[in-house]
Design a protein around this motif. Structure first.
Motif, short mmCIF file in Angstrom:
data_model
loop_
_atom_site.label_atom_id
_atom_site.label_comp_id
_atom_site.label_asym_id
_atom_site.label_seq_id
_atom_site.Cartn_x
_atom_site.Cartn_y
_atom_site.Cartn_z
N LEU A 1 0.83 -1.21 0.00
CA LEU A 1 0.00 0.00 0.00
C LEU A 1 0.86 1.25 0.00
O LEU A 1 0.60 2.21 -0.75
CB LEU A 1 -0.92 -0.01 1.22
N THR A 2 1.91 1.23 0.84
CA THR A 2 2.82 2.40 0.88
C THR A 2 3.51 2.59 -0.45
O THR A 2 3.66 3.72 -0.94
CB THR A 2 3.87 2.18 1.99
N ASP A 3 3.93 1.47 -1.06
CA ASP A 3 4.59 1.55 -2.36
C ASP A 3 3.66 2.14 -3.41
O ASP A 3 4.06 2.98 -4.23
CB ASP A 3 5.04 0.14 -2.77
N THR A 4 2.38 1.74 -3.38
CA THR A 4 1.40 2.25 -4.35
C THR A 4 1.16 3.76 -4.15
O THR A 4 1.11 4.53 -5.12
CB THR A 4 0.06 1.50 -4.20
N ILE B 1 1.88 9.41 -5.86
CA ILE B 1 2.38 10.77 -5.58
C ILE B 1 3.45 11.17 -6.59
O ILE B 1 3.46 12.29 -7.11
CB ILE B 1 2.92 10.85 -4.14
N LEU B 2 4.36 10.23 -6.89
CA LEU B 2 5.42 10.52 -7.86
C LEU B 2 4.85 10.80 -9.25
O LEU B 2 5.33 11.69 -9.96
CB LEU B 2 6.41 9.34 -7.92
N MET C 1 -1.84 5.40 -15.59
CA MET C 1 -0.78 4.83 -14.76
C MET C 1 -1.26 4.62 -13.32
O MET C 1 -0.97 3.59 -12.70
CB MET C 1 0.45 5.75 -14.77
N ILE C 2 -2.02 5.58 -12.80
CA ILE C 2 -2.54 5.46 -11.43
C ILE C 2 -3.51 4.28 -11.33
O ILE C 2 -3.48 3.51 -10.36
CB ILE C 2 -3.21 6.78 -11.00
N LEU C 3 -4.36 4.12 -12.32
CA LEU C 3 -5.29 2.98 -12.32
C LEU C 3 -4.54 1.65 -12.34
O LEU C 3 -4.92 0.69 -11.68
CB LEU C 3 -6.23 3.08 -13.52
N GLU C 4 -3.45 1.61 -13.11
CA GLU C 4 -2.66 0.39 -13.19
C GLU C 4 -2.01 0.08 -11.85
O GLU C 4 -1.97 -1.08 -11.41
CB GLU C 4 -1.60 0.54 -14.28
N TYR C 5 -1.48 1.11 -11.18
CA TYR C 5 -0.87 0.91 -9.87
C TYR C 5 -1.90 0.46 -8.83
O TYR C 5 -1.56 -0.25 -7.87
CB TYR C 5 -0.20 2.19 -9.39
N CYS C 6 -3.16 0.86 -9.03
CA CYS C 6 -4.22 0.48 -8.09
C CYS C 6 -4.76 -0.92 -8.35
O CYS C 6 -5.68 -1.38 -7.66
CB CYS C 6 -5.36 1.49 -8.15
N GLY C 7 -4.23 -1.60 -9.37
CA GLY C 7 -4.61 -2.98 -9.61
C GLY C 7 -5.68 -3.20 -10.66
O GLY C 7 -6.15 -4.33 -10.84
N PHE C 8 -6.09 -2.13 -11.36
CA PHE C 8 -7.09 -2.29 -12.41
C PHE C 8 -6.45 -2.86 -13.67
O PHE C 8 -5.29 -2.57 -13.98
CB PHE C 8 -7.75 -0.95 -12.73
N ALA C 9 -7.22 -3.63 -14.39
CA ALA C 9 -6.76 -4.17 -15.68
C ALA C 9 -6.94 -3.08 -16.73
O ALA C 9 -8.01 -2.94 -17.33
CB ALA C 9 -7.55 -5.42 -16.05
N VAL C 10 -5.89 -2.30 -16.94
CA VAL C 10 -5.99 -1.12 -17.80
C VAL C 10 -6.29 -1.50 -19.24
O VAL C 10 -7.10 -0.85 -19.92
CB VAL C 10 -4.68 -0.30 -17.72
N LYS C 11 -5.66 -2.58 -19.73
CA LYS C 11 -5.89 -2.98 -21.13
C LYS C 11 -7.35 -3.34 -21.35
O LYS C 11 -7.97 -2.94 -22.33
CB LYS C 11 -4.99 -4.14 -21.49
#
Length: 284
Positions: free
Chosen positions: A24-27, A32-33, A90-100
């Motif tokens: 969670l911290t890594d995400t 933020i980055l 990119m944020i959606l991908e980091y949150c675990g969503f299947a972006v494709k």
């Protein structure tokens, strides 16, 4: 153990797991980055664009200044939209969503919605034609349909106009049917002056010519004094002298007021009675 108890135990195990908090911290750090990096990229890109246009402004091969200002604002908007869109993906991908899969689904939904979004497409296409045909630019004073004012911004979908009294008009580009641009061609100031038809008429015309010549030399808004003519003889026997002056775009009202202000004391000094009115004013 019932279902709710099992779910509760799984939840507690999940939040008490060290790996969960590390992930969670890594995400959060990645999100933020991405946001910070997006802001930096947008700022740098906009500054680079402004520097490019600043260099072009000093070039002998530069294009119209109005057009450059409009294109600069449009490109800045496009950069902002594109960078924020990429950041959101990119944020959606980091949150675990299947972006494709999400993008594929969005494409199908977009195709269906597109049939109901024809006005939006029309607005965007019309906006591009406005810019590339240079119909009007940021800073121009124009009239669109029934709305009149200064162009503050030309976006992909709407045009913003600020009226003389301060109202802000947001006009969809697709609804622009008629445009009158007052800022491209020089304007014409017309001032009518009523003077007694007597032996002082010739003196009055001489004084007016001299004063207009002085104003033409020292007032930048006056491009050229076009004509001083006797346009009408009134029933009272008085003569209407019409002063026609070419001015910078949209400066005709200002020049008309200046001419009336400057001529009155000159004629009063010689005891010449006159009445000053503004005639029709427009562009040439």
């Amino acid at each position: 153990m019932d279902y709710s108890a099992r779910m509760y135990n799984q939840f507690m195990d999940k939040i008490s797991n060290e790996a969960t908090w590390i992930a969670l911290t890594d995400t959060i750090i990645k999100i933020i980055l991405v946001l910070v990096l997006s802001k930096v990229i947008i700022t740098v890109a906009k500054k680079t664009l402004r520097n490019i246009f600043l260099v072009r402004a000093k070039s002998p091969l530069r294009t119209n200044e109005r057009r450059e200002t409009t294109l600069l604002k449009l490109l800045e908007n496009i950069i902002t939209y594109v960078i924020y869109f990429i950041s959101a993906i990119m944020i959606l991908e980091y949150c675990g969503f299947a972006v494709k899969g999400l993008l594929a689904g969005a494409g199908i939904v977009g195709l269906a919605v597109g049939f109901g979004a024809q006005s939006l497409v029309k607005d965007i296409i019309s906006g591009f034609f406005v810019i590339f045909e240079d119909q009007f630019s940021v800073g121009d004073y124009i009239k669109i349909n029934t709305f009149e004012g200064e162009v503050l911004e030309i976006g992909l979908r709407t045009t913003k106009l600020k009226s003389k009294t301060g109202e802000l008009h947001l006009i969809p580009n697709g609804s622009i049917l008629q445009v009158t641009n007052y800022s491209i061609l020089n304007s014409v100031s017309i001032v009518d002056m009523t003077i007694a038809n007597d032996d002082r008429l010739e003196l009055a015309e001489k004084l007016i010519y001299e004063k207009l010549g002085q104003l033409e030399r020292k007032v930048d808004e006056i491009v050229k004094v076009l004509e001083l003519e006797e346009s009408e003889i009134l029933d009272s026997g008085e003569i209407v002298l019409r002063i026609t002056t070419e001015t910078q775009p949209t400066k005709q009202d200002e020049v008309s007021r200046l001419i009336r202000k400057e001529l009155r004391p000159v004629l009063d000094e010689f005891g010449i009675k006159s009445t000053l009115d503004s005639g029709e004013e427009g562009s040439v």
